[in-house]
Design a protein around this motif. Structure first.
Motif, PDB file in Angstrom:
ATOM      1  N   MET A   1       0.834  -1.430   0.040  1.00  0.00           N
ATOM      2  CA  MET A   1       0.169   0.162   0.094  1.00  0.00           C
ATOM      3  C   MET A   1       1.027   1.239  -0.022  1.00  0.00           C
ATOM      4  O   MET A   1       1.333   1.507   1.120  1.00  0.00           O
ATOM      5  CB  MET A   1      -0.991   0.096   1.286  1.00  0.00           C
ATOM      6  N   VAL A   2       1.058   1.800  -1.109  1.00  0.00           N
ATOM      7  CA  VAL A   2       1.929   3.090  -1.332  1.00  0.00           C
ATOM      8  C   VAL A   2       0.894   4.128  -1.371  1.00  0.00           C
ATOM      9  O   VAL A   2      -0.262   4.072  -2.028  1.00  0.00           O
ATOM     10  CB  VAL A   2       2.794   2.772  -2.486  1.00  0.00           C
ATOM     11  N   ASN A   3       1.242   5.367  -1.023  1.00  0.00           N
ATOM     12  CA  ASN A   3       0.488   6.437  -1.201  1.00  0.00           C
ATOM     13  C   ASN A   3       0.034   6.939  -2.452  1.00  0.00           C
ATOM     14  O   ASN A   3       0.960   6.711  -3.523  1.00  0.00           O
ATOM     15  CB  ASN A   3       1.074   7.829  -0.297  1.00  0.00           C
ATOM     16  N   SER A   4      -0.907   7.675  -2.649  1.00  0.00           N
ATOM     17  CA  SER A   4      -1.472   7.831  -4.110  1.00  0.00           C
ATOM     18  C   SER A   4      -0.594   8.882  -4.780  1.00  0.00           C
ATOM     19  O   SER A   4      -0.488   8.662  -5.941  1.00  0.00           O
ATOM     20  CB  SER A   4      -2.955   8.518  -4.017  1.00  0.00           C
ATOM     21  N   LEU A   5       0.152   9.597  -3.946  1.00  0.00           N
ATOM     22  CA  LEU A   5       1.283  10.686  -4.692  1.00  0.00           C
ATOM     23  C   LEU A   5       2.437   9.891  -5.540  1.00  0.00           C
ATOM     24  O   LEU A   5       2.660  10.259  -6.484  1.00  0.00           O
ATOM     25  CB  LEU A   5       1.277  11.809  -3.687  1.00  0.00           C
ATOM     26  N   SER A   6       2.586   8.819  -4.766  1.00  0.00           N
ATOM     27  CA  SER A   6       3.775   8.217  -5.274  1.00  0.00           C
ATOM     28  C   SER A   6       3.260   7.055  -6.213  1.00  0.00           C
ATOM     29  O   SER A   6       4.031   7.061  -7.427  1.00  0.00           O
ATOM     30  CB  SER A   6       4.383   7.110  -4.084  1.00  0.00           C
ATOM     31  N   HIS A   7       2.020   6.696  -6.340  1.00  0.00           N
ATOM     32  CA  HIS A   7       1.468   6.061  -7.275  1.00  0.00           C
ATOM     33  C   HIS A   7       1.555   6.750  -8.848  1.00  0.00           C
ATOM     34  O   HIS A   7       1.800   6.591  -9.626  1.00  0.00           O
ATOM     35  CB  HIS A   7       0.220   5.445  -7.230  1.00  0.00           C
ATOM     36  N   LEU A   8       0.962   8.047  -8.513  1.00  0.00           N
ATOM     37  CA  LEU A   8       0.953   9.066  -9.395  1.00  0.00           C
ATOM     38  C   LEU A   8       2.513   9.333 -10.299  1.00  0.00           C
ATOM     39  O   LEU A   8       2.453   9.492 -11.194  1.00  0.00           O
ATOM     40  CB  LEU A   8       0.364  10.439  -9.194  1.00  0.00           C
ATOM     41  N   GLY A   9       3.255   9.289  -9.375  1.00  0.00           N
ATOM     42  CA  GLY A   9       4.647   9.556  -9.776  1.00  0.00           C
ATOM     43  C   GLY A   9       5.257   8.316 -10.436  1.00  0.00           C
ATOM     44  O   GLY A   9       6.198   8.585 -11.416  1.00  0.00           O
ATOM     45  N   VAL A  10       4.825   7.310 -10.176  1.00  0.00           N
ATOM     46  CA  VAL A  10       5.248   6.062 -11.029  1.00  0.00           C
ATOM     47  C   VAL A  10       4.571   6.171 -12.412  1.00  0.00           C
ATOM     48  O   VAL A  10       5.442   6.016 -13.443  1.00  0.00           O
ATOM     49  CB  VAL A  10       4.853   4.769 -10.484  1.00  0.00           C
ATOM     50  N   GLY A  11       3.382   6.435 -12.726  1.00  0.00           N
ATOM     51  CA  GLY A  11       2.770   6.659 -13.896  1.00  0.00           C
ATOM     52  C   GLY A  11       3.636   7.795 -14.653  1.00  0.00           C
ATOM     53  O   GLY A  11       3.780   7.603 -15.767  1.00  0.00           O
ATOM     54  N   LEU A  12       4.074   8.820 -14.029  1.00  0.00           N
ATOM     55  CA  LEU A  12       4.752  10.012 -14.595  1.00  0.00           C
ATOM     56  C   LEU A  12       6.171   9.736 -15.099  1.00  0.00           C
ATOM     57  O   LEU A  12       6.475   9.989 -16.034  1.00  0.00           O
ATOM     58  CB  LEU A  12       4.612  11.291 -13.766  1.00  0.00           C
ATOM     59  N   LEU A  13       6.514   8.740 -14.113  1.00  0.00           N
ATOM     60  CA  LEU A  13       8.067   8.306 -14.368  1.00  0.00           C
ATOM     61  C   LEU A  13       8.265   7.432 -15.880  1.00  0.00           C
ATOM     62  O   LEU A  13       8.956   7.591 -16.637  1.00  0.00           O
ATOM     63  CB  LEU A  13       8.653   7.678 -13.282  1.00  0.00           C
ATOM     64  N   ILE A  14       6.979   6.650 -15.742  1.00  0.00           N
ATOM     65  CA  ILE A  14       6.939   5.736 -17.111  1.00  0.00           C
ATOM     66  C   ILE A  14       6.778   6.518 -18.309  1.00  0.00           C
ATOM     67  O   ILE A  14       7.324   6.520 -19.119  1.00  0.00           O
ATOM     68  CB  ILE A  14       5.797   4.725 -16.733  1.00  0.00           C
ATOM     69  N   ALA A  15       5.827   7.834 -18.110  1.00  0.00           N
ATOM     70  CA  ALA A  15       5.566   8.510 -19.028  1.00  0.00           C
ATOM     71  C   ALA A  15       6.818   9.254 -19.717  1.00  0.00           C
ATOM     72  O   ALA A  15       7.099   9.549 -20.773  1.00  0.00           O
ATOM     73  CB  ALA A  15       4.558   9.704 -18.989  1.00  0.00           C
ATOM     74  N   LEU A  16       7.662   9.881 -18.656  1.00  0.00           N
ATOM     75  CA  LEU A  16       8.672  10.758 -19.079  1.00  0.00           C
ATOM     76  C   LEU A  16       9.649   9.875 -19.535  1.00  0.00           C
ATOM     77  O   LEU A  16      10.818  10.244 -20.526  1.00  0.00           O
ATOM     78  CB  LEU A  16       9.242  11.281 -17.744  1.00  0.00           C
TER      79      LEU A  16
ATOM     80  N   LEU B   1      -3.808   6.780 -15.001  1.00  0.00           N
ATOM     81  CA  LEU B   1      -3.985   5.386 -14.984  1.00  0.00           C
ATOM     82  C   LEU B   1      -3.357   4.734 -13.560  1.00  0.00           C
ATOM     83  O   LEU B   1      -3.737   3.787 -13.213  1.00  0.00           O
ATOM     84  CB  LEU B   1      -3.379   4.759 -16.288  1.00  0.00           C
ATOM     85  N   ALA B   2      -2.301   5.309 -13.667  1.00  0.00           N
ATOM     86  CA  ALA B   2      -1.297   4.706 -12.262  1.00  0.00           C
ATOM     87  C   ALA B   2      -2.143   5.007 -11.062  1.00  0.00           C
ATOM     88  O   ALA B   2      -1.853   4.470 -10.041  1.00  0.00           O
ATOM     89  CB  ALA B   2      -0.036   5.556 -12.163  1.00  0.00           C
ATOM     90  N   ILE B   3      -3.052   5.951 -10.939  1.00  0.00           N
ATOM     91  CA  ILE B   3      -3.928   5.969  -9.480  1.00  0.00           C
ATOM     92  C   ILE B   3      -5.297   5.580  -9.803  1.00  0.00           C
ATOM     93  O   ILE B   3      -6.098   5.510  -8.885  1.00  0.00           O
ATOM     94  CB  ILE B   3      -3.924   7.773  -9.045  1.00  0.00           C
ATOM     95  N   LEU B   4      -5.562   5.104 -10.979  1.00  0.00           N
ATOM     96  CA  LEU B   4      -7.038   4.746 -11.415  1.00  0.00           C
ATOM     97  C   LEU B   4      -7.617   3.572 -10.264  1.00  0.00           C
ATOM     98  O   LEU B   4      -8.697   3.993  -9.921  1.00  0.00           O
ATOM     99  CB  LEU B   4      -6.919   4.173 -12.778  1.00  0.00           C
TER     100      LEU B   4
ATOM    101  N   PHE C   1      -0.527  -1.417 -14.153  1.00  0.00           N
ATOM    102  CA  PHE C   1      -0.044  -2.703 -13.337  1.00  0.00           C
ATOM    103  C   PHE C   1       0.821  -2.414 -12.296  1.00  0.00           C
ATOM    104  O   PHE C   1       0.803  -2.853 -11.223  1.00  0.00           O
ATOM    105  CB  PHE C   1       0.606  -3.525 -14.490  1.00  0.00           C
ATOM    106  N   SER C   2       1.502  -0.991 -12.484  1.00  0.00           N
ATOM    107  CA  SER C   2       2.450  -0.686 -11.357  1.00  0.00           C
ATOM    108  C   SER C   2       1.928  -0.343 -10.045  1.00  0.00           C
ATOM    109  O   SER C   2       2.124  -0.846  -9.011  1.00  0.00           O
ATOM    110  CB  SER C   2       3.112   0.562 -11.707  1.00  0.00           C
ATOM    111  N   HIS C   3       0.530   0.073  -9.989  1.00  0.00           N
ATOM    112  CA  HIS C   3      -0.377   0.309  -9.010  1.00  0.00           C
ATOM    113  C   HIS C   3      -0.666  -0.889  -8.466  1.00  0.00           C
ATOM    114  O   HIS C   3      -0.438  -1.067  -6.985  1.00  0.00           O
ATOM    115  CB  HIS C   3      -1.464   0.994  -9.355  1.00  0.00           C
ATOM    116  N   VAL C   4      -1.238  -1.758  -9.010  1.00  0.00           N
ATOM    117  CA  VAL C   4      -1.593  -3.213  -8.486  1.00  0.00           C
ATOM    118  C   VAL C   4      -0.423  -3.777  -7.847  1.00  0.00           C
ATOM    119  O   VAL C   4      -0.672  -4.495  -6.646  1.00  0.00           O
ATOM    120  CB  VAL C   4      -2.515  -4.044  -9.545  1.00  0.00           C
ATOM    121  N   TYR C   5       0.569  -3.827  -8.713  1.00  0.00           N
ATOM    122  CA  TYR C   5       1.656  -4.630  -8.231  1.00  0.00           C
ATOM    123  C   TYR C   5       2.189  -3.989  -6.944  1.00  0.00           C
ATOM    124  O   TYR C   5       2.738  -4.710  -5.683  1.00  0.00           O
ATOM    125  CB  TYR C   5       3.023  -4.555  -9.088  1.00  0.00           C
TER     126      TYR C   5
END
Length: 353
Positions: free
Chosen positions: A1-16, A31-34, A101-105
């Motif tokens: 269970m990671v905080n939602s802001l960090s989930h968002l960051g993972v999605g942005l990191l993938i995008a960048l 999508l990373a926080i969906l 997937f990063s969020h669920v994992y």
């Protein structure tokens, strides 16, 4: 269970890392926080849950509960298919899959049990290999969030003169920086479940007993709470770590009866059967406390590890069943995370004979 802001960051990191900008970058962040937007259908469940049958309530929970269907493999695949049919963009579809997937994992690898195989299976499972306050998993993904926030603020004429050197460094090295950060994060998240496996196997060998991998709970950085049934009357609870093995241990009684309670085993069995019909099934090592008074028998059900965890844990729920000795009817209560006790609705459990 990671905080939602960090989930968002993972999605942005993938995008960048993949060079997406603008709307596509923002979409990957979304999508990373969906999956955490399941609080919206959970409101529906909270409104309808008390007015349906027990079986329907359970199915609604599987669909609308937090970390339930929207944290399942099927949900990931459905969203990925939707992205593909909507965009026909292979790279963006793959990135969208990676983001969700990063969020669920991350949730699955940290400290909360889920049902990733629903609807094929309603069984819960978790890797439980990463402490939910793990600094790398929580802090590293915040970098792209901060970078984009700084760019946004500077674009609005704010933060002028602030973080200039940092932003210049990131801009100059972004083609290498973002992929490097993503690789570090992926390796970290892949290695920790393996290291936990070695630790659990070591503890199992030292104890001469089978220690459950998924029920070995991350209690702090590098430390876990492990347990197993020591004999017919006690559990053995252990605090273990990567660097010291077994650090502390204790024995917890499985059943504690206060005073003389006739047919205490029958009440314990009934409470156990009632609990087995409910969701979300968070207790792994059941402990029963039985007492009698005012024409009723009270059975309290909790997890043996409960008192050893300071913060949130999926098993920190206490159930209390109050059985009327004459009629056999019962009233059930529950408290979560040491919070206020609440009375449970009648359809929470299935009627048993």
């Amino acid at each position: 269970m990671v905080n939602s802001l960090s989930h968002l960051g993972v999605g942005l990191l993938i995008a960048l890392t993949l060079g997406f900008k603008g709307k596509k970058r923002n979409a990957l962040g979304f999508l990373a926080i969906l999956p955490d937007l399941d609080f919206v259908p959970y409101v529906i469940f909270a409104l309808l849950g008390g007015s349906v049958s027990h079986e329907t309530r359970n199915q609604l929970f599987y669909l609308f509960g937090h970390r339930e269907f929207m944290h399942s493999i099927l949900f990931i695949l459905l969203v990925t298919l939707f992205i593909w049919f909507k965009t026909k963009d292979r790279l963006f579809t793959a990135a969208g899959f990676a983001a969700i997937f990063s969020h669920v994992y991350l949730d699955y690898a940290t400290s909360w049990k889920m049902r990733p195989l629903y609807p094929l299976s309603t069984g819960t499972s978790t890797l439980g290999a990463i402490y939910f306050f793990d600094p790398l998993a929580n802090i590293l993904p915040l970098l792209p969030v901060f970078v984009l926030l700084a760019a946004y603020m500077k674009g609005r004429g704010k933060w002028n003169g602030k973080f200039n050197n940092f932003c210049a460094f990131v801009t100059k090295n972004r083609s290498k920086l973002y992929p490097a950060l993503l690789i570090v994060l992926v390796v970290w998240l892949a290695v920790l479940p393996v290291t936990k496996l070695f630790l659990v196997n070591y503890i199992s060998s030292a104890e001469g007993a089978k220690i459950s991998y998924e029920d070995t709970y991350p209690s702090s950085i590098g430390k876990f709470l492990a347990a197993y049934s020591y004999n017919s009357t006690h559990y053995r609870i252990m605090e273990v770590s990567y660097w010291s093995g077994i650090e502390k241990s204790d024995y917890i009684e499985k059943i504690n009866v206060t005073g003389e309670v006739p047919n205490d085993s029958a009440y314990i069995e009934k409470a156990g059967k009632l609990y087995s019909t409910a969701v979300p099934q968070e207790i792994d090592y059941p402990v029963y406390s039985v007492s009698e008074g005012n024409g009723s028998v009270t059975v309290t059900l909790s997890d043996a590890r409960d008192q050893y965890v300071k913060y949130w844990a999926y098993f920190k729920t206490v159930y209390r069943f109050v059985f009327d000795k004459e009629s056999g009817e019962y009233v059930a209560y529950a408290s979560e995370q040491e919070g206020r006790e609440k009375k449970l609705e009648e359809n929470w459990f299935r009627r048993i004979s």
